[in-house]
Motif scaffolding. Structure first.
Motif, PDB file in Angstrom:
ATOM      1  N   LYS A 134       0.741  -1.374   0.017  1.00  0.00           N
ATOM      2  CA  LYS A 134      -0.088   0.065  -0.128  1.00  0.00           C
ATOM      3  C   LYS A 134       0.924   1.092  -0.026  1.00  0.00           C
ATOM      4  O   LYS A 134       0.616   2.122  -0.766  1.00  0.00           O
ATOM      5  CB  LYS A 134      -0.984  -0.028   1.290  1.00  0.00           C
ATOM      6  N   PHE A 135       2.089   1.302   0.713  1.00  0.00           N
ATOM      7  CA  PHE A 135       2.948   2.391   0.657  1.00  0.00           C
ATOM      8  C   PHE A 135       3.530   2.677  -0.650  1.00  0.00           C
ATOM      9  O   PHE A 135       3.555   3.710  -1.022  1.00  0.00           O
ATOM     10  CB  PHE A 135       3.987   2.201   1.767  1.00  0.00           C
ATOM     11  N   ARG A 136       3.749   1.515  -1.387  1.00  0.00           N
ATOM     12  CA  ARG A 136       4.434   1.788  -2.701  1.00  0.00           C
ATOM     13  C   ARG A 136       3.292   2.523  -3.775  1.00  0.00           C
ATOM     14  O   ARG A 136       3.958   2.827  -4.676  1.00  0.00           O
ATOM     15  CB  ARG A 136       4.860   0.628  -3.295  1.00  0.00           C
ATOM     16  N   GLU A 137       2.007   2.184  -3.438  1.00  0.00           N
ATOM     17  CA  GLU A 137       0.989   2.805  -4.208  1.00  0.00           C
ATOM     18  C   GLU A 137       1.453   4.462  -4.414  1.00  0.00           C
ATOM     19  O   GLU A 137       0.943   4.955  -5.570  1.00  0.00           O
ATOM     20  CB  GLU A 137      -0.221   2.449  -3.883  1.00  0.00           C
ATOM     21  N   PHE A 138       2.105   4.920  -3.478  1.00  0.00           N
ATOM     22  CA  PHE A 138       1.872   6.530  -3.584  1.00  0.00           C
ATOM     23  C   PHE A 138       3.664   6.806  -3.721  1.00  0.00           C
ATOM     24  O   PHE A 138       3.556   7.997  -3.389  1.00  0.00           O
ATOM     25  CB  PHE A 138       1.267   6.950  -2.186  1.00  0.00           C
ATOM     26  N   LEU A 139       4.331   5.897  -4.105  1.00  0.00           N
ATOM     27  CA  LEU A 139       5.807   6.544  -4.323  1.00  0.00           C
ATOM     28  C   LEU A 139       5.715   7.646  -5.123  1.00  0.00           C
ATOM     29  O   LEU A 139       6.616   8.489  -5.126  1.00  0.00           O
ATOM     30  CB  LEU A 139       6.553   5.394  -4.842  1.00  0.00           C
ATOM     31  N   TYR A 140       5.099   7.698  -6.155  1.00  0.00           N
ATOM     32  CA  TYR A 140       5.067   8.487  -7.260  1.00  0.00           C
ATOM     33  C   TYR A 140       4.390   9.826  -6.649  1.00  0.00           C
ATOM     34  O   TYR A 140       4.914  11.273  -7.488  1.00  0.00           O
ATOM     35  CB  TYR A 140       4.033   8.438  -8.423  1.00  0.00           C
ATOM     36  N   LEU A 141       4.063  10.048  -5.759  1.00  0.00           N
ATOM     37  CA  LEU A 141       3.368  11.213  -4.957  1.00  0.00           C
ATOM     38  C   LEU A 141       4.416  11.825  -3.981  1.00  0.00           C
ATOM     39  O   LEU A 141       4.473  13.069  -3.739  1.00  0.00           O
ATOM     40  CB  LEU A 141       2.250  11.210  -4.173  1.00  0.00           C
ATOM     41  N   LEU A 142       5.213  10.985  -3.667  1.00  0.00           N
ATOM     42  CA  LEU A 142       6.191  11.508  -2.668  1.00  0.00           C
ATOM     43  C   LEU A 142       7.458  12.390  -3.083  1.00  0.00           C
ATOM     44  O   LEU A 142       7.999  12.063  -4.107  1.00  0.00           O
ATOM     45  CB  LEU A 142       6.981  10.171  -2.002  1.00  0.00           C
ATOM     46  N   PRO A 143       7.612  13.469  -2.420  1.00  0.00           N
ATOM     47  CA  PRO A 143       8.663  14.412  -2.974  1.00  0.00           C
ATOM     48  C   PRO A 143       9.990  13.929  -2.447  1.00  0.00           C
ATOM     49  O   PRO A 143      10.056  12.850  -1.535  1.00  0.00           O
ATOM     50  CB  PRO A 143       8.250  15.705  -2.168  1.00  0.00           C
ATOM     51  N   ASN A 144      11.042  14.467  -3.046  1.00  0.00           N
ATOM     52  CA  ASN A 144      12.649  13.872  -2.586  1.00  0.00           C
ATOM     53  C   ASN A 144      13.049  14.621  -1.484  1.00  0.00           C
ATOM     54  O   ASN A 144      14.035  14.226  -0.868  1.00  0.00           O
ATOM     55  CB  ASN A 144      13.486  13.875  -3.831  1.00  0.00           C
ATOM     56  N   GLY A 145      12.428  15.663  -0.897  1.00  0.00           N
ATOM     57  CA  GLY A 145      12.818  16.445   0.062  1.00  0.00           C
ATOM     58  C   GLY A 145      12.182  15.961   1.578  1.00  0.00           C
ATOM     59  O   GLY A 145      12.192  14.584   1.707  1.00  0.00           O
ATOM     60  N   PHE A 146      12.150  16.657   2.500  1.00  0.00           N
ATOM     61  CA  PHE A 146      11.609  16.283   3.616  1.00  0.00           C
ATOM     62  C   PHE A 146      10.353  15.877   4.148  1.00  0.00           C
ATOM     63  O   PHE A 146       9.962  15.458   5.400  1.00  0.00           O
ATOM     64  CB  PHE A 146      12.194  17.410   4.860  1.00  0.00           C
ATOM     65  N   SER A 147       9.302  16.054   3.151  1.00  0.00           N
ATOM     66  CA  SER A 147       8.039  16.222   3.364  1.00  0.00           C
ATOM     67  C   SER A 147       7.486  14.778   3.297  1.00  0.00           C
ATOM     68  O   SER A 147       6.129  14.645   3.002  1.00  0.00           O
ATOM     69  CB  SER A 147       7.272  17.192   2.769  1.00  0.00           C
ATOM     70  N   TYR A 148       8.001  13.699   3.058  1.00  0.00           N
ATOM     71  CA  TYR A 148       7.468  12.175   2.814  1.00  0.00           C
ATOM     72  C   TYR A 148       6.435  11.915   3.884  1.00  0.00           C
ATOM     73  O   TYR A 148       5.640  11.208   3.609  1.00  0.00           O
ATOM     74  CB  TYR A 148       8.648  11.228   2.518  1.00  0.00           C
ATOM     75  N   PRO A 149       6.739  12.271   5.034  1.00  0.00           N
ATOM     76  CA  PRO A 149       5.710  11.831   6.332  1.00  0.00           C
ATOM     77  C   PRO A 149       4.159  12.539   5.996  1.00  0.00           C
ATOM     78  O   PRO A 149       3.398  11.857   6.080  1.00  0.00           O
ATOM     79  CB  PRO A 149       6.416  11.941   7.720  1.00  0.00           C
ATOM     80  N   THR A 150       4.415  14.066   5.434  1.00  0.00           N
ATOM     81  CA  THR A 150       3.148  14.699   5.304  1.00  0.00           C
ATOM     82  C   THR A 150       2.345  14.033   4.106  1.00  0.00           C
ATOM     83  O   THR A 150       1.184  13.598   4.249  1.00  0.00           O
ATOM     84  CB  THR A 150       3.416  15.969   4.969  1.00  0.00           C
ATOM     85  N   THR A 151       3.026  13.654   3.029  1.00  0.00           N
ATOM     86  CA  THR A 151       2.501  13.167   1.968  1.00  0.00           C
ATOM     87  C   THR A 151       1.984  11.794   2.070  1.00  0.00           C
ATOM     88  O   THR A 151       0.751  11.559   1.584  1.00  0.00           O
ATOM     89  CB  THR A 151       3.368  13.302   0.600  1.00  0.00           C
ATOM     90  N   SER A 152       2.728  10.949   2.637  1.00  0.00           N
ATOM     91  CA  SER A 152       2.152   9.449   2.910  1.00  0.00           C
ATOM     92  C   SER A 152       1.225   9.708   3.731  1.00  0.00           C
ATOM     93  O   SER A 152      -0.003   8.685   3.342  1.00  0.00           O
ATOM     94  CB  SER A 152       3.382   8.546   3.361  1.00  0.00           C
ATOM     95  N   THR A 153       0.992  10.352   4.909  1.00  0.00           N
ATOM     96  CA  THR A 153      -0.040  10.288   5.799  1.00  0.00           C
ATOM     97  C   THR A 153      -1.475  10.969   5.014  1.00  0.00           C
ATOM     98  O   THR A 153      -2.434   9.978   5.065  1.00  0.00           O
ATOM     99  CB  THR A 153      -0.073  11.363   6.838  1.00  0.00           C
ATOM    100  N   MET A 154      -1.287  11.858   4.424  1.00  0.00           N
ATOM    101  CA  MET A 154      -2.488  12.419   3.606  1.00  0.00           C
ATOM    102  C   MET A 154      -3.035  11.374   2.607  1.00  0.00           C
ATOM    103  O   MET A 154      -4.256  11.329   2.462  1.00  0.00           O
ATOM    104  CB  MET A 154      -2.142  13.818   3.096  1.00  0.00           C
ATOM    105  N   ALA A 155      -2.126  10.820   1.936  1.00  0.00           N
ATOM    106  CA  ALA A 155      -2.464   9.856   0.874  1.00  0.00           C
ATOM    107  C   ALA A 155      -2.953   8.617   1.394  1.00  0.00           C
ATOM    108  O   ALA A 155      -4.183   8.066   0.619  1.00  0.00           O
ATOM    109  CB  ALA A 155      -1.293   9.458   0.093  1.00  0.00           C
ATOM    110  N   PHE A 156      -2.593   8.042   2.649  1.00  0.00           N
ATOM    111  CA  PHE A 156      -3.339   6.971   3.079  1.00  0.00           C
ATOM    112  C   PHE A 156      -4.866   7.333   3.510  1.00  0.00           C
ATOM    113  O   PHE A 156      -5.670   6.437   3.316  1.00  0.00           O
ATOM    114  CB  PHE A 156      -2.444   6.326   4.329  1.00  0.00           C
ATOM    115  N   PHE A 157      -4.796   8.432   4.013  1.00  0.00           N
ATOM    116  CA  PHE A 157      -6.284   8.653   4.480  1.00  0.00           C
ATOM    117  C   PHE A 157      -7.170   8.864   3.204  1.00  0.00           C
ATOM    118  O   PHE A 157      -8.404   8.567   3.249  1.00  0.00           O
ATOM    119  CB  PHE A 157      -6.235  10.128   5.210  1.00  0.00           C
ATOM    120  N   ARG A 158      -6.738   9.552   2.277  1.00  0.00           N
ATOM    121  CA  ARG A 158      -7.361   9.790   0.998  1.00  0.00           C
ATOM    122  C   ARG A 158      -7.775   8.416   0.353  1.00  0.00           C
ATOM    123  O   ARG A 158      -8.892   8.408  -0.188  1.00  0.00           O
ATOM    124  CB  ARG A 158      -6.734  10.767   0.122  1.00  0.00           C
TER     125      ARG A 158
END
Length: 262
Positions: A134-158
């Motif tokens: 499930k985490f790998r579903e959103f790899l294309y959304l994750l930025p290369n910087g420091f905000s991966y926790p923010t992005t992955s959390t929001m994506a899982f909820f969505r």
């Protein structure tokens, strides 16, 4: 290694993000599998490399600066076994590096809670256990910087996946932080709004449209009482309100397409 002592069967992966010291060699000697970047690509890029390299069904992400206690891994895994898709280690009082950062994180948590409609106890914690597929579903959304926790959390909820928070205490980090409070605070805030538009655009656009509509109405009331007429400014504010709201509707449809099942 503490992780090896607690979980002898676990695959331990260390991502060497272009370090100039002997981090990779030390990790390899300690029994970890080292994934090397030829140059520094950022925290998010390291997370993506580690997620692609991991072979297990569950991945636990930890910072390498000494903040996270390996003993908490078993607690996160136990919560994951209860049926959750992601369990985040939520830092408790006293775990923040500074008062300012603690206040900023509380604000981020409340804003993310509003956007998602779910309680977000720690939006930016990098200590988490996830279902690998499930985490790998959103790899294309994750930025290369420091905000991966923010992005992955929001994506899982969505995506409708189950997210839980487990209280932890983060120790003082080892080494010098690369974060700049003012610059990165503004950057994190911008990231939240960007992810908000990916998660639930109308929750951002609708209040903005309502604000413009209210301003237009107040200005119209003022000019009508003072001059007895409808002004161009009121027309502009009303038009802006409609345009912003329609942008929200369109963004909502685009967001739904982004999260459709593959």
């Amino acid at each position: 290694m503490q992780i090896r002592a607690l979980l002898p069967e676990a695959e331990v992966i260390v991502v060497d993000d272009g370090s100039s010291d002997s981090t990779g060699e030390a990790a390899s000697k300690a029994g970890a599998r080292v994934v090397r970047h030829p140059y520094s690509k950022g925290n998010g890029a390291a997370i993506k490399s580690g997620a692609r390299a991991a072979a297990g069904d569950v991945i636990v992400f930890m910072d390498a600066d000494g903040q996270h206690d390996p003993a908490d891994i078993t607690t996160l895994l136990a919560r994951l076994d209860e049926g959750y898709d992601m369990v985040v280690g939520a830092r408790q009082a006293g775990s923040q590096a500074s008062i300012g950062r603690g206040i900023a994180n509380r604000f981020y948590n409340r804003l993310a809670t509003y956007m998602t409609g779910h309680k977000v106890a720690d939006l930016t914690s990098g200590f988490r256990a996830v279902r690998a597929a499930k985490f790998r579903e959103f790899l294309y959304l994750l930025p290369n910087g420091f905000s991966y926790p923010t992005t992955s959390t929001m994506a899982f909820f969505r995506a409708g996946y189950s997210v839980a928070y487990e209280p932890i205490h983060a120790a003082k980090r080892v080494g010098k932080s690369h974060l700049r409070p003012l610059h990165d605070g503004l950057r994190f805030l911008l990231i939240i709004f960007k992810i908000g538009t990916l998660y639930s655009p109308l929750k951002l656009f609708a209040p903005a449209a309502a604000g413009l509509f209210l301003l237009g109405s107040l200005w119209y009331l003022h000019t009508f009482i003072q001059f007895g007429r409808f002004t161009n400014m009121s027309a502009l504010l009303y038009t802006g309100s409609v345009v912003v709201f329609m942008m929200g509707l369109i963004s909502e449809q685009i967001t739904a397409l982004m999260y459709r099942d593959s």
